[in-house]
Design a protein around this motif. Structure first.
Motif, PDB file in Angstrom:
ATOM      1  N   UNK A 121     -10.033  11.742   7.024  1.00  0.00           N
ATOM      2  CA  UNK A 121      -9.217  10.996   6.059  1.00  0.00           C
ATOM      3  C   UNK A 121      -8.517   9.823   6.740  1.00  0.00           C
ATOM      4  N   UNK A 122      -7.954  10.068   7.936  1.00  0.00           N
ATOM      5  CA  UNK A 122      -7.283   8.996   8.667  1.00  0.00           C
ATOM      6  C   UNK A 122      -8.274   7.911   9.070  1.00  0.00           C
ATOM      7  N   UNK A 123      -9.477   8.293   9.446  1.00  0.00           N
ATOM      8  CA  UNK A 123     -10.519   7.316   9.797  1.00  0.00           C
ATOM      9  C   UNK A 123     -10.849   6.439   8.592  1.00  0.00           C
ATOM     10  N   UNK A 124     -10.933   7.038   7.423  1.00  0.00           N
ATOM     11  CA  UNK A 124     -11.206   6.266   6.205  1.00  0.00           C
ATOM     12  C   UNK A 124     -10.056   5.310   5.905  1.00  0.00           C
ATOM     13  N   UNK A 125      -8.810   5.758   6.117  1.00  0.00           N
ATOM     14  CA  UNK A 125      -7.648   4.890   5.904  1.00  0.00           C
ATOM     15  C   UNK A 125      -7.658   3.730   6.900  1.00  0.00           C
ATOM     16  N   UNK A 126      -8.022   3.996   8.161  1.00  0.00           N
ATOM     17  CA  UNK A 126      -8.115   2.919   9.159  1.00  0.00           C
ATOM     18  C   UNK A 126      -9.159   1.886   8.755  1.00  0.00           C
TER      19      UNK A 126
ATOM     20  N   UNK B  29       0.841  -1.190   0.000  1.00  0.00           N
ATOM     21  CA  UNK B  29       0.000   0.000   0.000  1.00  0.00           C
ATOM     22  C   UNK B  29       0.878   1.242   0.000  1.00  0.00           C
ATOM     23  N   UNK B  30       0.714   2.069  -1.007  1.00  0.00           N
ATOM     24  CA  UNK B  30       1.383   3.365  -1.060  1.00  0.00           C
ATOM     25  C   UNK B  30       0.455   4.360  -0.371  1.00  0.00           C
ATOM     26  N   UNK B  31       0.841   4.837   0.794  1.00  0.00           N
ATOM     27  CA  UNK B  31      -0.006   5.726   1.589  1.00  0.00           C
ATOM     28  C   UNK B  31       0.155   7.200   1.212  1.00  0.00           C
ATOM     29  N   UNK B  32       0.896   7.463   0.182  1.00  0.00           N
ATOM     30  CA  UNK B  32       1.003   8.794  -0.421  1.00  0.00           C
ATOM     31  C   UNK B  32       1.255   9.898   0.596  1.00  0.00           C
ATOM     32  N   UNK B  33       2.469   9.904   1.120  1.00  0.00           N
ATOM     33  CA  UNK B  33       2.935  10.974   2.009  1.00  0.00           C
ATOM     34  C   UNK B  33       2.125  11.065   3.299  1.00  0.00           C
ATOM     35  N   UNK B  34       1.935   9.948   3.973  1.00  0.00           N
ATOM     36  CA  UNK B  34       1.199   9.935   5.226  1.00  0.00           C
ATOM     37  C   UNK B  34       2.003  10.646   6.307  1.00  0.00           C
ATOM     38  N   UNK B  35       1.405  11.641   6.929  1.00  0.00           N
ATOM     39  CA  UNK B  35       2.078  12.451   7.954  1.00  0.00           C
ATOM     40  C   UNK B  35       1.516  12.147   9.335  1.00  0.00           C
TER      41      UNK B  35
ATOM     42  N   UNK C 256       2.328  17.724   5.782  1.00  0.00           N
ATOM     43  CA  UNK C 256       2.882  16.828   4.787  1.00  0.00           C
ATOM     44  C   UNK C 256       2.558  17.260   3.367  1.00  0.00           C
ATOM     45  N   UNK C 257       3.053  16.485   2.420  1.00  0.00           N
ATOM     46  CA  UNK C 257       2.856  16.791   0.997  1.00  0.00           C
ATOM     47  C   UNK C 257       1.398  16.677   0.582  1.00  0.00           C
ATOM     48  N   UNK C 258       0.647  15.825   1.288  1.00  0.00           N
ATOM     49  CA  UNK C 258      -0.780  15.672   1.018  1.00  0.00           C
ATOM     50  C   UNK C 258      -1.524  15.824   2.342  1.00  0.00           C
ATOM     51  N   UNK C 259      -1.845  17.067   2.724  1.00  0.00           N
ATOM     52  CA  UNK C 259      -2.510  17.291   4.010  1.00  0.00           C
ATOM     53  C   UNK C 259      -3.828  16.517   4.114  1.00  0.00           C
TER      54      UNK C 259
END
Length: 77
Positions: free
Chosen positions: A36-41, A16-22, A28-31
């Motif tokens: 958004x973090x909840x959706x990723x979880x 999984x490429x998390x695309x600049x996860x900060x 980060x590069x992709x604020x």
């Protein structure tokens, strides 16, 4: 990173490429926002993989925002 074992006999591996996860919201590069973090979880939970290889993550703390450290062992090289 290792996580919960799937129910089948094989080893499930995901990448999984998390695309600049900060670590922090709005940085980060992709604020990203907390939503958004909840959706990723939620997506991480659906992966149901034994091992998840990820890239473009700022730090262990950033990874812990997506992968619960009580469930996953996070290793970063």
């Amino acid at each position: 990173m290792t996580g919960p074992r799937s129910t089948d006999a094989g080893l499930r591996i995901a990448s999984w490429n998390l695309e600049h996860l900060a670590e922090a919201d709005g940085t980060g590069c992709r604020p990203r926002t907390e939503a958004d973090y909840a959706a990723l979880r939620a997506y991480a939970a659906r992966l149901d993989a034994d091992v998840i290889a990820f890239q473009e993550v700022e730090s262990v703390r950033a990874a812990q925002r997506v992968f619960d450290p009580a469930v996953y062992r996070i290793l970063i090289e």
